[in-house]
Each structure stands twice: as C-alpha cells, then as structure tokens.
Scaffold this active site. Structure first.
Site, PDB file in Angstrom:
ATOM      1  CB  CYS A  57     -13.322 -49.446 132.204  1.00 29.18           C
ATOM      2  SG  CYS A  57     -12.259 -48.014 131.381  1.00 29.18           S
ATOM      3  NE  ARG A 116     -16.359 -54.317 131.385  1.00 29.06           N
ATOM      4  CZ  ARG A 116     -17.500 -54.145 130.514  1.00 29.06           C
ATOM      5  NH1 ARG A 116     -18.005 -55.336 130.117  1.00 29.06           N
ATOM      6  NH2 ARG A 116     -17.833 -53.102 130.250  1.00 29.06           N
ATOM      7  CD1 TRP A 149      -8.711 -50.860 126.016  1.00 31.85           C
ATOM      8  CD2 TRP A 149      -9.969 -48.962 125.643  1.00 31.85           C
ATOM      9  NE1 TRP A 149      -8.672 -50.669 124.864  1.00 31.85           N
ATOM     10  CE2 TRP A 149      -9.419 -49.534 124.378  1.00 31.85           C
ATOM     11  CE3 TRP A 149     -10.798 -47.922 125.700  1.00 31.85           C
ATOM     12  CZ2 TRP A 149      -9.491 -48.907 123.318  1.00 31.85           C
ATOM     13  CZ3 TRP A 149     -10.915 -47.423 124.509  1.00 31.85           C
ATOM     14  CH2 TRP A 149     -10.348 -47.770 123.217  1.00 31.85           C
ATOM     15  CG  ASN A 168     -17.315 -48.828 131.293  1.00 31.65           C
ATOM     16  OD1 ASN A 168     -16.358 -48.277 130.423  1.00 31.65           O
ATOM     17  ND2 ASN A 168     -17.957 -49.615 131.234  1.00 31.65           N
ATOM     18  N   GLY A 169     -16.911 -45.445 130.709  1.00 31.76           N
ATOM     19  CA  GLY A 169     -17.475 -44.652 129.714  1.00 31.76           C
ATOM     20  C   GLY A 169     -16.851 -43.328 129.538  1.00 31.76           C
ATOM     21  CD  GLU A 215     -13.279 -61.999 112.036  1.00 26.49           C
ATOM     22  OE1 GLU A 215     -13.581 -60.667 111.876  1.00 26.49           O
ATOM     23  OE2 GLU A 215     -13.218 -62.457 113.146  1.00 26.49           O
ATOM     24  CE  LYS A 235     -10.646 -62.458 115.110  1.00 27.29           C
ATOM     25  NZ  LYS A 235     -11.612 -61.638 115.817  1.00 27.29           N
ATOM     26  CD  GLU A 285      -9.123 -58.548 116.819  1.00 27.00           C
ATOM     27  OE1 GLU A 285      -9.370 -59.750 116.406  1.00 27.00           O
ATOM     28  OE2 GLU A 285      -9.954 -58.046 117.598  1.00 27.00           O
ATOM     29  CG  HIS A 332      -6.597 -50.386  90.843  1.00 25.04           C
ATOM     30  ND1 HIS A 332      -6.438 -49.784  89.577  1.00 25.04           N
ATOM     31  CD2 HIS A 332      -7.199 -51.343  90.705  1.00 25.04           C
ATOM     32  CE1 HIS A 332      -7.144 -50.431  88.554  1.00 25.04           C
ATOM     33  NE2 HIS A 332      -7.731 -51.439  89.443  1.00 25.04           N
ATOM     34  CE  LYS A 346     -15.198 -61.543 123.752  1.00 29.04           C
ATOM     35  NZ  LYS A 346     -14.924 -61.468 122.304  1.00 29.04           N
TER      36      LYS A 346
HETATM   37  C1  G6P Z   1     -14.331 -54.987 119.804  1.00 24.63           C
HETATM   38  C2  G6P Z   1     -13.757 -56.507 119.892  1.00 24.63           C
HETATM   39  C3  G6P Z   1     -14.219 -56.981 118.675  1.00 24.63           C
HETATM   40  C4  G6P Z   1     -15.633 -56.886 118.456  1.00 24.63           C
HETATM   41  C5  G6P Z   1     -16.007 -55.457 118.119  1.00 24.63           C
HETATM   42  C6  G6P Z   1     -17.890 -55.269 118.263  1.00 24.63           C
HETATM   43  O1  G6P Z   1     -13.360 -54.250 118.939  1.00 24.63           O
HETATM   44  O2  G6P Z   1     -12.602 -56.552 120.034  1.00 24.63           O
HETATM   45  O3  G6P Z   1     -13.754 -58.351 118.622  1.00 24.63           O
HETATM   46  O4  G6P Z   1     -15.766 -57.486 117.133  1.00 24.63           O
HETATM   47  O5  G6P Z   1     -15.597 -54.852 119.590  1.00 24.63           O
HETATM   48  O6  G6P Z   1     -17.899 -55.963 119.414  1.00 24.63           O
HETATM   49  P1  G6P Z   1     -19.692 -56.598 119.365  1.00 24.63           P
HETATM   50  O7  G6P Z   1     -19.619 -56.842 120.981  1.00 24.63           O
HETATM   51  O8  G6P Z   1     -20.339 -55.297 119.286  1.00 24.63           O
HETATM   52  O9  G6P Z   1     -19.496 -57.651 118.891  1.00 24.63           O
END
Ligand code: G6P
Length: 597
Positions: A2, A27, A73, A97-98, A474, A478, A481, A497, A592
């Site tokens: 948000c 956000r 969000w 926000n929160g 990772e 990616k 996502e 397994h 984000k």
């Molecule tokens: C969100 C983002 C990710 C990130 C994670 C942790 O899910 O989309 O890309 O890795 O938060 O965020 P931070 O700001 O703590 O690295």
C-alpha cells in the site's frame, strides 16, 4: 505494501497526489483512491485496478489544496471499489497501510455505538474509531493519540477531518511514513519516491509520532508533547527512478548489477585484509550465526549458510522470518543474528530483529534502504549499495546482498584462519575481473532462444545441490513471480522422492551446477529426469555434455560464483515473462515492500 500520499498547500492537490501515487505504485496496485476537501465537503473517488484507471475519473480542473491518496495491496477484503481507500466515517477520511489486528473487536464495539461499516476492511474500523473518540474529545490531535492507544497491529495513517479543512494529519506504528516540506507545500508519503520530484529532504516518523501539516506550518508530537525531528537527505535521485530507455525496470536493474557489485564491494573492501577488519563489524566472538529473512533475501541467506559453514567452518541457522519469529530459538552469548532485507521494512524480518534484540543478542542488518526501520533498530547495519530498486522482483539488491555476505564470510574465514593465502589471492584477482565477466554473461543471446522454446510450459523444475540449490530457488522464485508459471526448485537428490512423477515429455528441468564436488551427483539426477522425457537445461561453469542446452558461465571463486550463476536465471525469467505478455515490473498479487505479517 500500500502506498500513501497526502498533500496540503497552495497548489492543486489532485496533481500532487496522483504524481505521488504513480511513484509508489510498486507498493501495491489492485485498487486506488483519492479524497479531497472541496467547498467544505469531502469528495472521494476510488477505482478497482491501477492508478491510470483512477486518473480518468478525476476532474483536474478543480484545484483543492488538501488531499490524501492510496494505492492498495489488499489485506482485508477483496480488491474491489468498496474496499479501496480512502475510507470515510463521520468527520474523518483516512488512508492506511498495515493491519489493525484487533479490528473485529473494535468493529463490534463501534457497531454497538451505531456505526455502520460498508467495507470489509480494518481501515474503515480505524476511521470509525477516530470519529467516535472525536465525538468526546473535539480535538483531532488528542483523538489520534487516544486512537493509537486502542489500535493493535501496524499502521501508517493519513488523516483529514472536515472540521479542520486546512490540516493534514499523519501517524504511524510499525509501517513506514515520511513527511516533507517544500515552502508552502507539505507532503506525507509511504516512501521517498513520492516526493523526489519536489525534494530529496524528508522527516521519518517514528512509532506513534503524530505529524500536523498545514500550508504554513509543520509540527510533530510524541505522547502529547511537541518534538523536533532531524531532517534526512535521500542519497538517490529522480533519474535512478526512471527506466532510461529499458522497456522494464527489471531489465534495467539486471543490467545495473556489474556496477552495483563493484560499488558495494569497493565500499567495504579495497583489496587489503585490513579494510575488511576496519570496515566490517568485529565478528571474532561468534560461534554460531542465525540468518533470518524473507523471499529473495532468504535465498541469499541460504547461499551464505553454505559459504560460512564450508569456508569459515561456523554453524549457521538460516530461517524464514515468518517461521523464526514464532519458533523456539536457541541463543547463546556467542550467537550473531543477521537479518537481510532490501526494503528494511519487511514486517516478519523486523519482528525477528526485535525478538533477537529483546534477547540481548548482537544483531547485524544487511539493508538497502537507508534509514529504514530494520536499519535503525539493528545494533550494526551494513548497507548494500544497490541504489533504488523499483521492479517488484528483486535482482540487483539480491546480488548486492550476496556481495556483502561474501565479504562477511571472507572476514570470518580470515579471523579463524580457514582460508589459504592462495584462495584469498584468487578471490582478490577475480574480483577485479568480475564486473566484466558479469557483463559478458548478460550479453548471451541464448536466454531468448531458450525462452522461445519453453515459455508456454506450465511446470518448470530447478535442480541443484547446496549453494546451487539455493541459487535454483532464487531462479524459480524469479520465474514464478513474473511469469506465473508453476516452478519449483528441488534439492537435486530429493526429486525422485515424489516430485519426479510430475516430469513428463519435454518438461523443462533447469540444473544449476557450479560446485565441482557434487557436480556428478546433480548430473545423475538430471539424467533421471531426461530418461523420463525432460528437456534438460544446465547453467554451469563448465561444459555439461549431458544437457540438451548448456549455458556456460565463467568459473570463479566460490565466494563470487553466485554473482554470475544467477544472471542467466534472472534473464531467462525475464524473457519468458516477456513472451507471455506479463506485467513484468508489477506482477499480479505482489508488492515490493511487505509491511504486514
Ligand atoms: C517481497 C518482495 C521480494 C522480497 C521479499 C523480502 O515479497 O516481492 O522480492 O525478496 O519481499 O523483502 P525485503 O525488502 O525484506 O528484502
């Protein structure tokens, strides 16, 4: 998680709010709204979807001078117009926000008093609470203060009240909020980009601070007392928040990595052992290390776990923050707790930091955003020098975290005499050629070709062992996502397994092989999938004949290797998502900065 923007001043508040919201759309972007005071009355416009849709509904020829806006969000209630912010109740209109954790309890209390809620949100309840308290207090400042005492959970709030049409109020608890002033213009915002086109100076609200903004004044209060606050300066600039000709922020950020890594490493290491001892914290007393983070930051922790255990020979517990915060954790006086976070605001990571701080542990944060909550609350902080990262899927911050963790490992290994002079020299030598090696890997045209072949698949697997497994995780994150393909990373030996039952004709299986000691084992596992029809692609620092496609990357010191290995996986994800026509910088359902649990 948000985005909030508020404005009071002499100019057209509608333009200011929309500009600010557009800069904060990373956000959250499932719905958006704006409220402004016009002829003494509050007007609210909300729309499902992006800010662009909201913009079409606004009459910019009006020029109100006070307004609040929000890009959402969703946490409580579906992302529909009714649940979008701002919310209004009685005299109050707010953006939030929160998460208000006790909202059900408060809702019951307030509906008992005759308030009717039309949304499913916790925010509307907070708004009704403000109005109910105001009925008794008749003073907005006192009202906000009393409401803060009743609200449990996290919040950043932008507030306007019809009785004080020239004043904007803001408060926060465990959710970031900044305040900025440029002559007669006063702003509140969730994050700096919203104000960067006007100023790079801002004030950061602390928990339960209240800011009172008017065209000609800005005052801060804490526990009823007026306080003064230090003005901070944002290091980046507006250019860093623009695409500079790249079609997506993600691609721009991927290509920034060689420079970012160079900058980050040079900040802490000038090639001498002394620089590591002077510029990084004293790590000599630690016998165990806990690494705690979420998402990609957690994946960097997994890479570091392998390094620190194998190279420095110190045991490491690497845990997902949302688990660690509720787990029984065994601390000793020689435990160091490292938290990793790009935003420095991730709610679960912050909670773990607080847990460790409360236990009296030494805490070290690896953070990108300067002055963020995690950076301020950790006993030591190491900033990565990634610069402003806008794409929701992280790339350059991930790599910069890896770079800092690599230096920490090197220092630990030196302290405990676990690294030979030869290995240290190799690290140093290869460090200087790393940025160019990264640039070469980025230029490989193979990613596009492979993307072309596999972009329509609905399942993709990543296999690796140890550090390569962490990098595979990772890579899989990616891809899922931004492309919405179901992809899973597996420890190569574990696939058989159960999960191997999902491998069918032409299922893409991407192997990550850079560790020479377990190379043959992973190759055997890949062959097992090939025998069942899989299309095997390998990213490796040597030619792997057994793979149908081999993306070769240079062979580097283990403490630098992941900075090369991750690049093909990032670009493969990017190219696949592009072929699928996905919204790469703002993937569905994501945000984000995740400031809620
Ligand atoms: C969100 C983002 C990710 C990130 C994670 C942790 O899910 O989309 O890309 O890795 O938060 O965020 P931070 O700001 O703590 O690295």
């Amino acid at each position: 998680m948000c985005g909030i923007v508020g404005y009071v001043g002499k100019e057209n508040a509608l333009t200011k709010i929309i500009n600010g919201l557009e800069a904060l759309e990373y956000r959250g972007y499932d719905s958006a709204g704006i409220a402004y005071l016009w002829n003494g009355k509050v007007e609210i416009i909300k729309k499902e979807g992006r800010i662009e849709t909201l913009k079409k509904e606004i009459d910019f020829s009006l020029s109100p001078t006070i307004s609040i806006g929000h890009t959402r969000w969703a946490t409580h209630g579906k992302p529909i117009e009714r649940n979008a912010h701002p919310h209004h109740c009685g005299k109050f209109t707010i953006v939030h926000n929160g998460i208000i954790e006790n909202y059900l309890e408060l809702k019951k209390e307030l509906t008992g008093k005759g308030y009717q809620m039309i949304s499913d949100t916790d925010t509307e309840v907070a708004c009704a609470l403000l109005d109910a308290i105001y009925q008794e207090e008749k003073d907005v400042l006192k009202t906000i203060q009393r409401a803060s005492e009743k609200l449990k959970g996290s919040y950043a709030l932008g507030i306007i009240c019809e009785d004080t049409p020239d004043t904007l109020y803001a408060t926060r608890k465990s959710s970031p909020l900044i305040v900025a002033t440029v002559e007669d213009d006063k702003f509140i915002a969730s994050d700096v980009p919203a104000i960067l086109q006007y100023t790079n100076q801002y004030y950061l609200l602390d928990d339960e601070d209240i800011a009172v903004l008017k065209e000609d004044s800005l005052t801060f209060y804490q526990a009823g007392e007026q306080i003064s606050k230090e003005r901070l300066v944002f290091e980046g600039n507006l250019e860093s928040a623009q695409k500079e000709g790249y079609p997506h922020f993600m691609l721009k950020e991927i290509y920034e990595q060689p420079n970012v890594i160079e900058k980050t490493i040079q900040f802490y290491f000038d090639g001498t052992k002394e620089s590591l001892f002077q510029r990084l914290p004293d790590l000599s007393k630690y016998e165990t290390i806990h690494i705690v983070a979420c998402g990609s930051a957690y994946h960097t922790g997994l890479v570091a776990k392998t390094w620190i255990e194998e190279i420095a020979e110190i045991p490491v517990l690497c845990e997902i923050a949302s688990e660690y915060r509720y787990q029984k954790v065994f601390y000793t006086p020689t435990t160091l707790v490292i938290v990793i976070s790009q935003s420095g605001e991730t709610a679960d990571t912050l909670a773990c930091l607080r847990k460790a701080n409360q236990e009296g542990m030494d805490t070290l944060a690896i953070v990108n955003v300067v002055g963020s909550s995690i950076a301020r609350e950790a006993k030591e902080v190491l900033y990565i020098k990634a610069g402003y990262e806008i794409a929701v899927a992280t790339t350059k911050a991930y790599s910069a975290q890896i770079a800092v963790l690599s230096l920490l490992t090197l220092k630990l290994a030196l302290i405990h005499n676990k690294i030979s002079e030869k290995s240290f020299e190799r690290f140093k030598r290869q460090l200087s050629s790393l940025p160019d090696a990264m640039r070469t890997v980025l230029k490989n045209p193979k990613y596009k070709e492979i993307a072309e072949k596999i972009y329509e698949r609905e399942d993709i697997f990543y296999l690796g062992r140890k550090m390569d497994y962490a990098i595979g995780m990772e890579g899989a994150l990616k891809l899922k996502e931004i492309s919405y393909i179901n992809c899973v990373a597996y420890a190569a030996g574990e696939l058989k397994h159960g999960t191997i039952s999902l491998v069918t004709e032409k299922t893409p299986v991407i192997g990550v092989i850079t560790d020479p000691f377990i190379k043959e084992k992973t190759i055997s596992n890949l062959k097992e999938t090939a025998a069942r029809g899989a299309y095997v692609i390998v990213v490796s620092n040597e030619k792997i004949e057994e793979a149908e496609e081999c993306i070769e990357i240079p062979n580097f010191h283990p403490l630098l290797q992941p900075l090369l290995t991750i690049l093909p996986l990032q670009l493969l994800a990017y190219e696949i998502a592009k072929k699928r026509g996905c919204d790469i910088d703002k993937p569905r359902n994501l945000a984000k900065s995740v400031t809620v649990e």
